[in-house]
Design a protein around this motif. Structure first.
Motif, PDB file in Angstrom:
ATOM      1  N   SER A   7      -7.617   4.917   0.933  1.00  0.00           N
ATOM      2  CA  SER A   7      -7.317   4.782   2.358  1.00  0.00           C
ATOM      3  C   SER A   7      -8.200   5.795   3.079  1.00  0.00           C
ATOM      4  O   SER A   7      -8.917   6.573   2.432  1.00  0.00           O
ATOM      5  CB  SER A   7      -5.839   5.083   2.624  1.00  0.00           C
TER       6      SER A   7
ATOM      7  N   GLU B 195      -5.997   7.202  -4.676  1.00  0.00           N
ATOM      8  CA  GLU B 195      -5.016   7.239  -5.761  1.00  0.00           C
ATOM      9  C   GLU B 195      -5.651   6.635  -7.011  1.00  0.00           C
ATOM     10  O   GLU B 195      -6.480   5.725  -6.913  1.00  0.00           O
ATOM     11  CB  GLU B 195      -3.780   6.427  -5.402  1.00  0.00           C
TER      12      GLU B 195
ATOM     13  N   THR C  52      -3.628  11.768  -7.114  1.00  0.00           N
ATOM     14  CA  THR C  52      -4.137  11.460  -5.780  1.00  0.00           C
ATOM     15  C   THR C  52      -5.131  12.532  -5.370  1.00  0.00           C
ATOM     16  O   THR C  52      -4.896  13.725  -5.576  1.00  0.00           O
ATOM     17  CB  THR C  52      -2.993  11.402  -4.751  1.00  0.00           C
TER      18      THR C  52
ATOM     19  N   GLN D 292       0.800  -1.224   0.000  1.00  0.00           N
ATOM     20  CA  GLN D 292       0.000   0.000   0.000  1.00  0.00           C
ATOM     21  C   GLN D 292       0.833   1.275   0.000  1.00  0.00           C
ATOM     22  O   GLN D 292       0.300   2.356  -0.279  1.00  0.00           O
ATOM     23  CB  GLN D 292      -0.937  -0.016   1.208  1.00  0.00           C
ATOM     24  N   ASP D 293       2.120   1.177   0.279  1.00  0.00           N
ATOM     25  CA  ASP D 293       2.973   2.365   0.270  1.00  0.00           C
ATOM     26  C   ASP D 293       3.687   2.565  -1.062  1.00  0.00           C
ATOM     27  O   ASP D 293       4.420   3.548  -1.235  1.00  0.00           O
ATOM     28  CB  ASP D 293       4.017   2.268   1.393  1.00  0.00           C
TER      29      ASP D 293
END
Length: 261
Positions: A112, A117, A185, A71-72
């Motif tokens: 999130s 994104e 984003t 997720q990063d």
């Protein structure tokens, strides 16, 4: 959260070349959607022993895993990794340099509690609705901006435009294509809903002009993704003189993924 997905082949006798998934990580925080539209190859082959559904299942499966497990990592980097993984699965048996090696359009979205994104590559669409009801279409419009004369034949497109500078790009075997995608984003608080559509579903707006993108998302929210696909099919069947479809195939695989927060 509400999620709905429908995917209908162009012909019940042919495999569906689209791929779609919605993933929710075990943490319960956030999620992702993946939408691919496989590119149908010409009848004379594409230098590959594998079908387009094989390719979209491999690429889509890799993206579904990576978007929730890493997720990063930015979405473009994940697309690059997934393309590399898929290419490695058939590099020893197939000609991946062929301009029609299996390939697909891509839409990715990952959310999130803080952000949403997105990534769009080629002519599928991602619609974003704000809490106030404004709908924004996130598009990669390079193919749409090309003159019709440049798209006259498959041979012309493959030799001058497909995955070439000045043309358009799809996810095939070259991981560097990821940097060509439209990405961004958004603050999570500014997004109420998402709808991802392959071009078999966007026909309702782009070909038949039955409404704009806001009308399209409203239809999906109120009546569900199947209602949009059903309306496209009815319009296609009614176009018996091919005034709208022209040289395009009567039906195309049509996939819609809807996520409402």
């Amino acid at each position: 959260m509400r999620t709905e997905l429908v995917s209908e082949p162009s012909d019940a006798a042919r495999p569906n070349e689209d791929f779609a998934s919605v993933g929710l990580p075990a943490s319960g925080q956030g999620g992702s959607l993946v939408l691919l539209d496989g590119v149908t190859p010409p009848r004379d082959g594409a230098g590959c022993r594998h079908s387009v559904p094989w390719f979209t299942a491999r690429l889509g499966g890799a993206l579904a895993e990576l978007t929730v497990s890493l997720q990063d990592v930015p979405l473009a980097d994940l697309l690059s990794r997934a393309v590399s993984r898929t290419a490695a699965a058939h590099a020893k048996t197939c000609d991946l340099s062929h301009p029609r090696t299996p390939q697909a359009t891509v839409v990715l979205a990952r959310w999130s509690p803080e952000s949403v994104e997105y990534l769009v590559l080629s002519d599928s669409a991602l619609l974003v609705e704000s809490p106030g009801g404004t709908v924004t279409a996130l598009l990669d419009d390079r193919l749409a901006r090309l003159p019709r004369s440049a798209l006259a034949t498959d041979t012309l497109v493959d030799s001058t435009l497909r995955n070439r500078e000045g043309g358009f790009f799809t996810a095939a075997a070259d991981p560097s294509v990821a940097v060509r995608a439209v990405t961004g984003t958004l603050p999570r608080a500014e997004v109420r809903a998402l709808a991802a559509l392959t071009d078999g579903a966007t026909r309702w707006v782009e070909r038949f002009r039955e409404g704009d993108w806001a009308d399209c998302l409203t239809l999906v929210r109120k009546e569900g993704p199947q209602a949009l696909v059903d309306r496209v099919r009815a319009l296609e069947r009614a176009d018996t003189d091919r005034l709208v479809l022209g040289r395009s195939k009567t039906h195309d695989d049509a996939t819609v993924v809807y996520v409402e927060f």
